[in-house]
Design a protein around this motif. Sequence first.
Motif, PDB file in Angstrom:
ATOM      1  N   ASN A   1      37.254  12.405  26.766  1.00  0.00           N
ATOM      2  CA  ASN A   1      38.141  13.024  27.763  1.00  0.00           C
ATOM      3  C   ASN A   1      38.670  11.989  28.756  1.00  0.00           C
ATOM      4  O   ASN A   1      38.455  12.109  29.962  1.00  0.00           O
ATOM      5  CB  ASN A   1      37.377  14.096  28.543  1.00  0.00           C
ATOM      6  N   PRO A   2      39.355  10.961  28.298  1.00  0.00           N
ATOM      7  CA  PRO A   2      39.735   9.860  29.192  1.00  0.00           C
ATOM      8  C   PRO A   2      40.677  10.265  30.323  1.00  0.00           C
ATOM      9  O   PRO A   2      40.667   9.664  31.382  1.00  0.00           O
ATOM     10  CB  PRO A   2      40.395   8.855  28.258  1.00  0.00           C
ATOM     11  N   LYS A   3      41.463  11.275  30.133  1.00  0.00           N
ATOM     12  CA  LYS A   3      42.428  11.660  31.168  1.00  0.00           C
ATOM     13  C   LYS A   3      41.848  12.658  32.167  1.00  0.00           C
ATOM     14  O   LYS A   3      42.532  13.088  33.085  1.00  0.00           O
ATOM     15  CB  LYS A   3      43.687  12.194  30.517  1.00  0.00           C
ATOM     16  N   HIS A   4      40.592  12.981  31.990  1.00  0.00           N
ATOM     17  CA  HIS A   4      39.912  13.901  32.910  1.00  0.00           C
ATOM     18  C   HIS A   4      39.755  13.273  34.300  1.00  0.00           C
ATOM     19  O   HIS A   4      39.735  13.966  35.296  1.00  0.00           O
ATOM     20  CB  HIS A   4      38.543  14.283  32.353  1.00  0.00           C
TER      21      HIS A   4
ATOM     22  N   GLN B   1      46.601   1.851  34.689  1.00  0.00           N
ATOM     23  CA  GLN B   1      45.946   1.963  33.384  1.00  0.00           C
ATOM     24  C   GLN B   1      44.431   2.115  33.449  1.00  0.00           C
ATOM     25  O   GLN B   1      43.774   2.159  32.427  1.00  0.00           O
ATOM     26  CB  GLN B   1      46.300   0.758  32.530  1.00  0.00           C
ATOM     27  N   PHE B   2      43.873   2.198  34.653  1.00  0.00           N
ATOM     28  CA  PHE B   2      42.422   2.272  34.787  1.00  0.00           C
ATOM     29  C   PHE B   2      41.977   3.582  35.412  1.00  0.00           C
ATOM     30  O   PHE B   2      42.584   4.070  36.357  1.00  0.00           O
ATOM     31  CB  PHE B   2      41.884   1.113  35.639  1.00  0.00           C
TER      32      PHE B   2
ATOM     33  N   PHE C   1      26.213   3.792  39.756  1.00  0.00           N
ATOM     34  CA  PHE C   1      26.843   2.860  38.833  1.00  0.00           C
ATOM     35  C   PHE C   1      28.227   3.377  38.515  1.00  0.00           C
ATOM     36  O   PHE C   1      28.407   4.558  38.212  1.00  0.00           O
ATOM     37  CB  PHE C   1      26.003   2.756  37.546  1.00  0.00           C
ATOM     38  N   LEU C   2      29.216   2.521  38.584  1.00  0.00           N
ATOM     39  CA  LEU C   2      30.594   2.901  38.367  1.00  0.00           C
ATOM     40  C   LEU C   2      31.084   2.397  37.019  1.00  0.00           C
ATOM     41  O   LEU C   2      30.895   1.221  36.691  1.00  0.00           O
ATOM     42  CB  LEU C   2      31.463   2.316  39.486  1.00  0.00           C
ATOM     43  N   VAL C   3      31.688   3.277  36.243  1.00  0.00           N
ATOM     44  CA  VAL C   3      32.257   2.919  34.942  1.00  0.00           C
ATOM     45  C   VAL C   3      33.779   2.943  35.085  1.00  0.00           C
ATOM     46  O   VAL C   3      34.342   3.956  35.502  1.00  0.00           O
ATOM     47  CB  VAL C   3      31.832   3.904  33.832  1.00  0.00           C
TER      48      VAL C   3
ATOM     49  N   ASP D   1      30.357   8.348  26.639  1.00  0.00           N
ATOM     50  CA  ASP D   1      30.772   9.268  25.578  1.00  0.00           C
ATOM     51  C   ASP D   1      31.751  10.307  26.109  1.00  0.00           C
ATOM     52  O   ASP D   1      32.746  10.624  25.470  1.00  0.00           O
ATOM     53  CB  ASP D   1      29.564   9.964  24.950  1.00  0.00           C
ATOM     54  N   TYR D   2      31.468  10.825  27.307  1.00  0.00           N
ATOM     55  CA  TYR D   2      32.358  11.828  27.904  1.00  0.00           C
ATOM     56  C   TYR D   2      33.727  11.215  28.208  1.00  0.00           C
ATOM     57  O   TYR D   2      34.760  11.827  27.955  1.00  0.00           O
ATOM     58  CB  TYR D   2      31.747  12.419  29.176  1.00  0.00           C
ATOM     59  N   ILE D   3      33.716   9.999  28.724  1.00  0.00           N
ATOM     60  CA  ILE D   3      34.973   9.312  29.020  1.00  0.00           C
ATOM     61  C   ILE D   3      35.783   9.100  27.747  1.00  0.00           C
ATOM     62  O   ILE D   3      36.995   9.317  27.728  1.00  0.00           O
ATOM     63  CB  ILE D   3      34.701   7.955  29.695  1.00  0.00           C
TER      64      ILE D   3
END
Length: 71
Positions: free
Chosen positions: A47-50, A57-58, A68-70, A42-44
């Motif tokens: 705020n994807p550019k955080h 692009q990743f 665990f890595l997202v 949800d946070y990502i």
Amino acid sequence: MKYSLILRERAIYEIQSSFDYYEEQQSGLGDRFIHQLKKEIDYILENPKHFKAVRKQFRQVSTNIFPFLVI
């Protein structure tokens, strides 16, 4: 602007495997894992550019409590 989430088949498998593992370790721990994962996702999405770009692009973030890595 809220972004969309794409869960690939491999990611679903990894999440389910992790959930199963944590539940085997302690009852309810798998639920805590899923709750923490949802919080991070949800946070990502909000705020994807955080987070620093790993590739062009990743971006990635690790969960605070569980290893665990997202991406």
